[in-house]
Design a protein around this motif. Sequence first.
Motif, PDB file in Angstrom:
ATOM      1  N   GLY A 221       0.755  -1.246   0.000  1.00 25.50           N
ATOM      2  CA  GLY A 221       0.000   0.000   0.000  1.00 25.50           C
ATOM      3  C   GLY A 221       0.782   1.292   0.000  1.00 25.50           C
ATOM      4  O   GLY A 221       0.194   2.363   0.166  1.00 25.50           O
ATOM      5  N   ALA A 222       2.092   1.220  -0.174  1.00 24.20           N
ATOM      6  CA  ALA A 222       2.855   2.467  -0.244  1.00 24.20           C
ATOM      7  C   ALA A 222       2.399   3.285  -1.444  1.00 24.20           C
ATOM      8  O   ALA A 222       2.196   2.747  -2.533  1.00 24.20           O
ATOM      9  CB  ALA A 222       4.353   2.173  -0.351  1.00 24.20           C
ATOM     10  N   GLU A 240      14.488   1.241 -14.342  1.00 19.49           N
ATOM     11  CA  GLU A 240      13.924   0.019 -13.746  1.00 19.49           C
ATOM     12  C   GLU A 240      13.027   0.374 -12.564  1.00 19.49           C
ATOM     13  O   GLU A 240      11.914  -0.158 -12.434  1.00 19.49           O
ATOM     14  CB  GLU A 240      15.047  -0.913 -13.292  1.00 19.49           C
ATOM     15  N   MET A 241      13.483   1.295 -11.715  1.00 23.25           N
ATOM     16  CA  MET A 241      12.661   1.696 -10.578  1.00 23.25           C
ATOM     17  C   MET A 241      11.445   2.481 -11.050  1.00 23.25           C
ATOM     18  O   MET A 241      10.345   2.322 -10.507  1.00 23.25           O
ATOM     19  CB  MET A 241      13.482   2.543  -9.602  1.00 23.25           C
ATOM     20  N   LEU A 242      11.617   3.313 -12.060  1.00 23.36           N
ATOM     21  CA  LEU A 242      10.477   4.035 -12.609  1.00 23.36           C
ATOM     22  C   LEU A 242       9.424   3.058 -13.146  1.00 23.36           C
ATOM     23  O   LEU A 242       8.218   3.263 -12.951  1.00 23.36           O
ATOM     24  CB  LEU A 242      10.939   4.972 -13.724  1.00 23.36           C
ATOM     25  N   GLY A 243       9.896   1.998 -13.790  1.00 20.22           N
ATOM     26  CA  GLY A 243       8.964   0.997 -14.283  1.00 20.22           C
ATOM     27  C   GLY A 243       8.215   0.310 -13.158  1.00 20.22           C
ATOM     28  O   GLY A 243       7.006   0.047 -13.270  1.00 20.22           O
ATOM     29  N   LEU A 244       8.904   0.007 -12.074  1.00 21.95           N
ATOM     30  CA  LEU A 244       8.264  -0.620 -10.918  1.00 21.95           C
ATOM     31  C   LEU A 244       7.209   0.313 -10.316  1.00 21.95           C
ATOM     32  O   LEU A 244       6.091  -0.108 -10.000  1.00 21.95           O
ATOM     33  CB  LEU A 244       9.317  -0.968  -9.874  1.00 21.95           C
ATOM     34  N   LEU A 245       7.560   1.588 -10.164  1.00 24.26           N
ATOM     35  CA  LEU A 245       6.612   2.559  -9.611  1.00 24.26           C
ATOM     36  C   LEU A 245       5.401   2.701 -10.522  1.00 24.26           C
ATOM     37  O   LEU A 245       4.259   2.747 -10.055  1.00 24.26           O
ATOM     38  CB  LEU A 245       7.308   3.907  -9.416  1.00 24.26           C
ATOM     39  N   ALA A 246       5.652   2.753 -11.837  1.00 25.42           N
ATOM     40  CA  ALA A 246       4.550   2.895 -12.790  1.00 25.42           C
ATOM     41  C   ALA A 246       3.631   1.678 -12.763  1.00 25.42           C
ATOM     42  O   ALA A 246       2.407   1.808 -12.900  1.00 25.42           O
ATOM     43  CB  ALA A 246       5.106   3.113 -14.193  1.00 25.42           C
ATOM     44  N   ALA A 247       4.215   0.499 -12.582  1.00 23.07           N
ATOM     45  CA  ALA A 247       3.405  -0.721 -12.536  1.00 23.07           C
ATOM     46  C   ALA A 247       2.442  -0.711 -11.355  1.00 23.07           C
ATOM     47  O   ALA A 247       1.432  -1.429 -11.362  1.00 23.07           O
ATOM     48  CB  ALA A 247       4.323  -1.944 -12.451  1.00 23.07           C
ATOM     49  N   HIS A 248       2.734   0.104 -10.358  1.00 28.42           N
ATOM     50  CA  HIS A 248       1.856   0.198  -9.186  1.00 28.42           C
ATOM     51  C   HIS A 248       1.092   1.519  -9.168  1.00 28.42           C
ATOM     52  O   HIS A 248       0.617   1.955  -8.112  1.00 28.42           O
ATOM     53  CB  HIS A 248       2.674   0.031  -7.907  1.00 28.42           C
ATOM     54  N   GLY A 249       0.999   2.138 -10.337  1.00 25.47           N
ATOM     55  CA  GLY A 249       0.108   3.284 -10.467  1.00 25.47           C
ATOM     56  C   GLY A 249       0.745   4.656 -10.474  1.00 25.47           C
ATOM     57  O   GLY A 249       0.033   5.660 -10.541  1.00 25.47           O
ATOM     58  N   ALA A 250       2.068   4.744 -10.395  1.00 21.28           N
ATOM     59  CA  ALA A 250       2.707   6.059 -10.403  1.00 21.28           C
ATOM     60  C   ALA A 250       2.479   6.745 -11.742  1.00 21.28           C
ATOM     61  O   ALA A 250       2.479   6.100 -12.797  1.00 21.28           O
ATOM     62  CB  ALA A 250       4.214   5.927 -10.143  1.00 21.28           C
TER      63      ALA A 250
END
Length: 532
Positions: A221-222, A240-250
């Motif tokens: 839930g972060a 890579e981190m941007l992709g991870l954040l985007a995958a969770h709605g960023a």
Amino acid sequence: MQLPARPDLAQLKKQAKDLLASARSGQPAALARFRVLPAFARHTDAQLAALAFALHDAQSVIAREHGFASWTALRERVEELTLEFAQAAAQFTRDSVERRLGRAERILTLFPDLVARDFHAALAFGDVATVARGLAARPALATQRGGPLGWEPLLYVAHSRWAEKHAAGLTATAKLLLEHGADANTSYLHAGDPHSPLSALWAASCQARNYPLAQLLLEHGARPDDGESVYHAAEHGDVEMLGLLAAHGAQADGGAGAAKWTNTPLYFILGHYAGLAFDAKVRRGARWLLEHGANPNRVCYPEKSGETPLHAAARHWDGAMIELLLAHGADLQARRRDGRTALALALLHGRTSAAEALRAAGADEQLSPAEQFLAACMRGDSAEARRLRDPAVIRAHPNLLAEASPHAAAAMLDVGFDVAATGGMGETALHWACFTGNLAKAKLLIAHGAPLDLRDRQYQSLPLGWCHFAFAHQPAPDGDYLGVARALLAAGATPPSAEELERWEGGEEILALIADFTRSPASAPPPPPGLK
């Protein structure tokens, strides 16, 4: 020579001062000890006697005699050996979250059971067994602020720089804390500012760069649009981190964070100047943001500048960045609140290639006489600057000298810009030339009387201090920091006191250079051409 089990730093300092005094009085045995330093290994007795040694030299001798490469290394080791357990645990925890793993490892060799005995050290190390025992005894520890930084436990885990070696342990530790009620959105205040909370996700994603932990926090839930994580992942060019954040709605435009800051990640990272330490990373981050929906026409700071990312790029970057933004739909005719277009800004900030790219795309701009004067200054056109010289404009832009190229700075000084003008931190153009390692500009400013010993208001640091800090911690790719330090000292800059030098971390080459200049002029390295 070995250190005793409980060395005394004050005694070692006294030994260095006594050695310096003996050397300065010409005692042969004291002088001979300086041959332990590579710079003096081949000096004859007469050559040693002719040198005016600095305290840094004597401290380096004491360090070498005890098997350390520098006084800083010796001092840190003495501090480690004299720690009590509680102090050691606190220092280890701080070092583990503040990028000082070398010292953290040395503390562990002195206290092998430290992680097993201290809850916060175990958090920072990722020792899930110790943390589990602590939580079993006191479940409330999972959310209780404490430790050397007064943080909630999850923040020590998220900030840990042991991620490369202990990512699995840190992730398991975080999972255990979350199962015991820790909040994935926990944060602490940056510099006590209630408007600037720094989240556990930001710590994991942008400080520790711990991908498994960032993913765990997001799954629990972060908030990915926390106003920090996307901004700084883009700043680091961490796709890579941007992709991870985007995958969770960023959102590429910052989501709720953009509403809070009234700017976007794209605008934020374009605030960095091209050519500095972040250059390649910012270019990579900007491309990712644009490819994932960032709006190059989003108006930022609408109540202040009312700029778009293209305006920021025109002020700070080059033709390549302008072309990237235009390829993704940037409006080259958009105007700021003051009516200026990107082309006007590029001309007024001396960004020649940015201006060329904008003109090639069809931009056209008629500058006022005052703007024509500034543009001539910033492109280094001395003849045109003299023809259009406007004292009122010079008075209205006292800090523009700081961002000018050496060529432009020469034109500006020629028409009367104040070499001693200060910016918002009380810093001069020379401070910034030192920070960027710009030797040509530093020499120009020095030759025009820039104050060598002015301390800025924010850091209380000399231009030489700005040079050392950037060299040790954030060097520009093409910066000549040793050259700048030589130029300052050769021009008469006052060397920092021994007490101030002790607080400087890293940058041993500049420390040695300062020691060179503290000795007799005959032994100092020659000054750069033009500063004799």
